[in-house]
Design a protein around this motif. Structure first.
Motif, mmCIF file in Angstrom:
data_model
loop_
_atom_site.group_PDB
_atom_site.id
_atom_site.type_symbol
_atom_site.label_atom_id
_atom_site.label_comp_id
_atom_site.label_asym_id
_atom_site.label_seq_id
_atom_site.Cartn_x
_atom_site.Cartn_y
_atom_site.Cartn_z
ATOM 1 N N CYS A 55 34.595 33.024 58.794
ATOM 2 C CA CYS A 55 34.976 33.252 58.577
ATOM 3 C C CYS A 55 35.300 34.024 56.950
ATOM 4 O O CYS A 55 35.835 34.499 56.743
ATOM 5 C CB CYS A 55 36.279 33.500 59.344
ATOM 6 N N ALA A 56 34.444 33.384 56.076
ATOM 7 C CA ALA A 56 34.641 33.324 54.921
ATOM 8 C C ALA A 56 33.691 34.163 54.408
ATOM 9 O O ALA A 56 33.451 34.821 53.122
ATOM 10 C CB ALA A 56 34.107 32.270 54.072
ATOM 11 N N THR A 101 48.516 42.123 57.760
ATOM 12 C CA THR A 101 48.575 40.847 57.281
ATOM 13 C C THR A 101 47.828 39.936 57.736
ATOM 14 O O THR A 101 48.144 38.499 57.160
ATOM 15 C CB THR A 101 50.339 40.325 58.480
ATOM 16 N N TRP A 102 46.695 40.284 58.298
ATOM 17 C CA TRP A 102 45.924 39.660 58.410
ATOM 18 C C TRP A 102 45.198 39.486 56.738
ATOM 19 O O TRP A 102 44.078 40.900 56.305
ATOM 20 C CB TRP A 102 44.732 40.422 59.543
ATOM 21 N N ASP A 103 44.458 38.595 56.653
ATOM 22 C CA ASP A 103 44.166 37.954 54.987
ATOM 23 C C ASP A 103 42.795 37.346 55.133
ATOM 24 O O ASP A 103 42.277 37.072 56.012
ATOM 25 C CB ASP A 103 44.835 37.121 54.615
ATOM 26 N N ASN A 105 40.324 36.065 53.112
ATOM 27 C CA ASN A 105 39.847 35.210 53.027
ATOM 28 C C ASN A 105 41.162 34.278 53.476
ATOM 29 O O ASN A 105 40.177 33.339 52.799
ATOM 30 C CB ASN A 105 39.997 35.214 51.628
ATOM 31 N N ALA A 106 41.295 33.793 54.026
ATOM 32 C CA ALA A 106 42.045 33.033 54.566
ATOM 33 C C ALA A 106 41.196 32.017 55.821
ATOM 34 O O ALA A 106 40.269 32.568 55.776
ATOM 35 C CB ALA A 106 43.570 32.978 55.180
ATOM 36 N N ALA A 107 41.825 31.313 55.947
ATOM 37 C CA ALA A 107 41.418 30.142 57.009
ATOM 38 C C ALA A 107 41.188 30.799 57.750
ATOM 39 O O ALA A 107 41.380 31.611 58.662
ATOM 40 C CB ALA A 107 42.078 28.903 56.945
ATOM 41 N N CYS A 108 39.868 30.119 58.907
ATOM 42 C CA CYS A 108 39.306 30.598 60.225
ATOM 43 C C CYS A 108 40.430 30.421 61.727
ATOM 44 O O CYS A 108 40.790 31.149 61.446
ATOM 45 C CB CYS A 108 38.241 30.092 60.550
ATOM 46 N N ARG A 110 43.595 30.439 60.724
ATOM 47 C CA ARG A 110 44.569 30.986 60.243
ATOM 48 C C ARG A 110 44.406 32.657 60.956
ATOM 49 O O ARG A 110 44.725 33.933 61.111
ATOM 50 C CB ARG A 110 44.697 31.225 58.972
ATOM 51 N N GLN A 111 42.729 32.962 60.337
ATOM 52 C CA GLN A 111 42.384 34.321 60.258
ATOM 53 C C GLN A 111 42.523 34.846 61.887
ATOM 54 O O GLN A 111 42.119 35.559 62.519
ATOM 55 C CB GLN A 111 40.825 34.799 59.900
#
Length: 130
Positions: A55-56, A101-103, A105-108, A110-111
């Motif tokens: 996800c990164a 609200t979807w970031d 760059n967040a952790a997988c 959280r995404q």
């Protein structure tokens, strides 16, 4: 024999006219269908990337941007000019909020939660309008 030929010509003409009518009706809904296809593709790609712990990747940011752009066009694509639909507008608003609200760059994990919220917003609308 003459009646048989007339029947055949009538069936052929009916098939041609119905094909033309069907094509015209499909072109009428091309923009909303195209937006839904883009949304489905981007959401699917983002969800599989979040599940596979990639996800990164920069592709997540591209998917997020595409979904934000599509969310801005939903009103114009789904509602006729000058019409209002309170329920559909609420669903579109919920979709926009969940995409915002979807970031990317967040952790997988959280995404994945944010992408599930986006998918739920899609499903809520599809329950009433599909």
């Amino acid at each position: 024999m003459r009646y048989f030929i007339c029947l055949l010509v009538g069936l052929l003409a009916g098939a041609i006219v119905s094909g033309m009518f069907s094509g015209a009706m499909q072109r009428r809904n091309a923009w909303p269908r195209a937006l839904m296809n883009v949304m489905q593709h981007e959401l699917g790609a983002a969800r599989s990337a979040a599940r596979s712990d990639t996800c990164a990747a920069p592709a997540q940011g591209v998917s997020a941007e595409h979904l934000r752009l599509v969310a801005g066009d939903l009103d114009a694509a789904l509602l006729a000019p000058g019409t209002k639909d309170r329920v559909l507008s609420q669903y579109i608003g919920d979709f926009r909020k969940s995409v915002a609200t979807w970031d990317a760059n967040a952790a997988c994990a959280r995404q994945a939660q944010a992408l599930t919220a986006i998918a739920n917003a899609c499903e809520a609308c599809h329950r009433d309008y599909r």
